[in-house]
Scaffold this motif. Structure first.
Motif, PDB file in Angstrom:
ATOM      1  N   LEU A 238       0.840  -1.196   0.000  1.00 41.87           N
ATOM      2  CA  LEU A 238       0.000   0.000   0.000  1.00 41.87           C
ATOM      3  C   LEU A 238       0.873   1.243   0.000  1.00 41.87           C
ATOM      4  CD1 LEU A 238      -2.794  -0.784   2.640  1.00 41.87           C
ATOM      5  CD2 LEU A 238      -2.881  -1.119   0.169  1.00 41.87           C
ATOM      6  N   ALA A 239       0.434   2.278  -0.736  1.00 37.21           N
ATOM      7  CA  ALA A 239       1.204   3.523  -0.788  1.00 37.21           C
ATOM      8  C   ALA A 239       0.948   4.384   0.445  1.00 37.21           C
ATOM      9  CB  ALA A 239       0.845   4.301  -2.051  1.00 37.21           C
ATOM     10  N   PHE A 240      -0.309   4.424   0.924  1.00 36.13           N
ATOM     11  CA  PHE A 240      -0.683   5.260   2.065  1.00 36.13           C
ATOM     12  C   PHE A 240      -1.403   4.404   3.107  1.00 36.13           C
ATOM     13  CE2 PHE A 240      -0.867   8.067  -1.678  1.00 36.13           C
ATOM     14  CZ  PHE A 240      -0.033   9.104  -1.286  1.00 36.13           C
ATOM     15  N   PHE A 241      -1.117   4.685   4.384  1.00 30.03           N
ATOM     16  CA  PHE A 241      -1.804   3.970   5.453  1.00 30.03           C
ATOM     17  C   PHE A 241      -1.670   4.763   6.748  1.00 30.03           C
ATOM     18  CE2 PHE A 241      -2.675   0.380   8.368  1.00 30.03           C
ATOM     19  CZ  PHE A 241      -3.822  -0.119   7.752  1.00 30.03           C
ATOM     20  N   PRO A 242      -2.712   4.789   7.579  1.00 30.36           N
ATOM     21  CA  PRO A 242      -2.630   5.527   8.846  1.00 30.36           C
ATOM     22  C   PRO A 242      -1.583   4.929   9.784  1.00 30.36           C
ATOM     23  CG  PRO A 242      -4.913   5.046   8.273  1.00 30.36           C
ATOM     24  CD  PRO A 242      -4.063   4.243   7.355  1.00 30.36           C
ATOM     25  N   VAL A 243      -0.979   5.797  10.576  1.00 26.35           N
ATOM     26  CA  VAL A 243       0.056   5.376  11.530  1.00 26.35           C
ATOM     27  C   VAL A 243      -0.201   6.066  12.870  1.00 26.35           C
ATOM     28  CG1 VAL A 243       2.524   5.369  12.069  1.00 26.35           C
ATOM     29  CG2 VAL A 243       1.769   5.068   9.690  1.00 26.35           C
ATOM     30  N   GLY A 244      -0.225   5.283  13.927  1.00 31.65           N
ATOM     31  CA  GLY A 244      -0.291   5.828  15.279  1.00 31.65           C
ATOM     32  C   GLY A 244       1.028   5.616  15.980  1.00 31.65           C
ATOM     33  N   PRO A 245       1.317   6.382  17.012  1.00 33.67           N
ATOM     34  CA  PRO A 245       2.570   6.192  17.760  1.00 33.67           C
ATOM     35  C   PRO A 245       2.732   4.768  18.274  1.00 33.67           C
ATOM     36  CG  PRO A 245       1.505   8.236  18.426  1.00 33.67           C
ATOM     37  CD  PRO A 245       0.520   7.510  17.550  1.00 33.67           C
ATOM     38  N   TRP A 246       1.605   4.117  18.571  1.00 29.11           N
ATOM     39  CA  TRP A 246       1.645   2.744  19.079  1.00 29.11           C
ATOM     40  C   TRP A 246       2.153   1.751  18.025  1.00 29.11           C
ATOM     41  CZ3 TRP A 246      -2.641   5.827  18.443  1.00 29.11           C
ATOM     42  CH2 TRP A 246      -3.465   5.543  17.347  1.00 29.11           C
ATOM     43  N   ASP A 247       2.182   2.158  16.755  1.00 28.00           N
ATOM     44  CA  ASP A 247       2.643   1.283  15.678  1.00 28.00           C
ATOM     45  C   ASP A 247       4.158   1.280  15.513  1.00 28.00           C
ATOM     46  OD1 ASP A 247       0.115   0.374  14.633  1.00 28.00           O
ATOM     47  OD2 ASP A 247      -0.168   2.358  13.745  1.00 28.00           O
ATOM     48  N   MET A 248       4.813   2.273  16.051  1.00 31.52           N
ATOM     49  CA  MET A 248       6.217   2.497  15.712  1.00 31.52           C
ATOM     50  C   MET A 248       7.129   1.332  16.089  1.00 31.52           C
ATOM     51  SD  MET A 248       6.497   6.535  16.678  1.00 31.52           S
ATOM     52  CE  MET A 248       8.280   6.499  16.554  1.00 31.52           C
ATOM     53  N   GLY A 249       6.874   0.717  17.242  1.00 34.49           N
ATOM     54  CA  GLY A 249       7.709  -0.408  17.653  1.00 34.49           C
ATOM     55  C   GLY A 249       7.597  -1.573  16.700  1.00 34.49           C
ATOM     56  N   ALA A 250       6.357  -1.926  16.321  1.00 37.79           N
ATOM     57  CA  ALA A 250       6.145  -3.035  15.390  1.00 37.79           C
ATOM     58  C   ALA A 250       6.706  -2.710  14.012  1.00 37.79           C
ATOM     59  CB  ALA A 250       4.653  -3.361  15.298  1.00 37.79           C
TER      60      ALA A 250
END
Length: 450
Positions: free
Chosen positions: A281-293
């Motif tokens: 995917l070119a675009f996707f939402p990101v939350g701070p909680w995703d950064m580790g994964a």
């Protein structure tokens, strides 16, 4: 237990259902010994978050050897059920996560303890260094949210940013998005179409422009188009606004007209989160909680940009949050409040959570340094801070006594997304149902305040 608490328990459990998401039911005890103060801490999180909080609780116990903390750990999809059961059984945890949309109901029904005195009297906690908008989510004076007594502190603020696959852009020879200027809707569609491709020539698309979930992404487009679910008085459902209809239809057209997102059948084969993780995917939402994964699993470079802007010309998105509250029935109010403060605002506790890359710093000062740290990916982490300071807002249901009216909107939305029903037809049918539920919530609030 006061009469107010006893009478309010049932109401509180009824109101909790549609607002919280959260808990896998496992409990961990740190091991008890006689003479120690025993506290229970109920929380939820994905695996990385769970491990981070286990480590923080261990640090807390080491610094406070007279306290034992029993952790009740749950996965996000089970938390609501378990918290409701605990409240109904009059076994409110000493310290627990809760949603800002529950503040009114939990205060009125006597579930939460007022911790203003402990917070303002703390020598360790610098209240003016915690995001003001975060603290205000858990203030309530009996009439107005955001004012008065403190009934919790933010676990974090979770700004929902827009991520893009930087590697995909570079390989396609498409100019990288401007980190300061949002795409218009037309520009976004154009770029997403260029990046929707059949890369192996088998007649099937192997990568898409995006794959947004309507529950978590529609807000950005509705708000940036100058519309909302509810009016400024918080008493009228406004989804029949032409600007709202336009945004919803545009969202549905991603799949049916512009073909930049997988169909529901394709998403069931491989959901859009997994497609993003695989670099499809070119675009996707990101939350701070995703950064580790993402740090551990992504095989491509990604970065953050503003959300595409509708007719207002300005980006919009939501800021999530969970509060850390203290149960009103705790036998150790000061110690429970101290644990809540440690988890929310203590420098040591905060640093451990930030290092685990599961959340944004609650400290404004620490967050500024964190955003400038080039060793932490993605590069444009400041987008998270821009959302907090500039264009983010809370969910519509945070302003009302219950969330049923808001949840109702999403229950039957699928035919619109699949192109079987127009956005205009849908909102005309949904608005009266939602308004009836909102009216009931307003009446519930009036009765609870008596």
């Amino acid at each position: 237990m006061s009469k107010k608490i006893g009478a309010g328990m049932l109401l509180a459990t009824m109101l909790a259902g549609t607002v919280l998401t959260g808990c896998s039911g496992s409990s961990e005890s740190s091991g008890k010994s006689d003479g120690k103060i025993e506290l229970s801490f109920m929380f939820r999180g994905q695996p990385q978050e769970q491990e981070a909080f286990k480590a923080v609780i261990k640090k807390y116990e080491e610094a406070n050897p007279d306290v034992d903390v029993t952790m009740v750990i749950t996965a996000p999809d089970q938390y609501d059920t378990k918290l409701k059961a605990a409240i109904a059984g009059r076994k409110i945890p000493d310290v627990f996560f809760y949603n800002p949309a529950q503040v009114k109901a939990y205060v009125n029904s006597g579930v939460l303890l007022d911790i203003t005195e402990q917070v303002e009297g703390s020598e360790e906690i610098k209240l003016d260094d915690i995001w003001e908008s975060g603290v205000d989510k858990y203030r309530y004076d009996g009439e107005t949210l955001g004012e008065g007594a403190i009934y919790g502190l933010p676990k974090d603020l979770g700004p929902f940013a827009l991520g893009y696959n930087k590697t995909m852009f570079e390989e396609a020879g498409i100019p990288l998005p401007d980190k300061d200027k949002p795409y218009t809707w037309e520009e976004f569609i154009s770029v997403a179409q260029k990046l929707t491709k059949d890369t192996n020539g088998d007649g099937k698309m192997d990568q898409y422009g995006t794959g947004f979930n309507v529950n978590w992404a529609l807000q950005a487009f509705v708000w940036s188009n100058g519309a909302d679910w509810i009016d400024e008085s918080k008493t009228k459902v406004t989804i029949d606004d032409p600007k709202f209809i336009e945004a919803l239809q545009w969202f549905a057209d991603h799949q049916n007209k512009y073909k930049i997102t997988p169909s529901i059948g394709e998403a069931q084969t491989l959901d859009t989160y997994q497609r993003w993780m695989k670099g499809q995917l070119a675009f996707f939402p990101v939350g701070p909680w995703d950064m580790g994964a993402f740090k551990e699993q992504l095989k491509f470079e990604y970065d953050l940009i503003p959300w595409p802007a509708g007719s207002t010309g300005k980006s919009a998105t939501w800021i999530g949050s969970l509060g850390i509250g203290v149960g009103s029935t705790t036998k150790h109010p000061d110690e429970a409040a101290e644990l809540a403060m440690y988890l929310s605002a203590d420098q040591e506790g905060q640093q451990a959570l930030v290092d685990a890359q599961v959340q944004l710093p609650n400290s404004v000062e620490v967050a500024e340094a964190w955003a400038e740290d080039t060793n932490i990916k993605p590069e444009n982490k400041r987008e998270f801070l821009d959302i907090i300071n500039d264009y983010g807002r809370g969910f519509p249901a945070e302003h009302t006594y219950t969330a049923e009216w808001y949840d109702e909107f999403f229950k039957n939305i699928q035919p619109v997304l699949d192109g079987k029903q127009t956005a205009e037809d849908y909102v005309k049918k949904a608005q009266p149902k939602m308004q009836k539920m909102l009216d009931a919530a307003i009446e519930q609030e009036k009765q609870a305040a008596k």
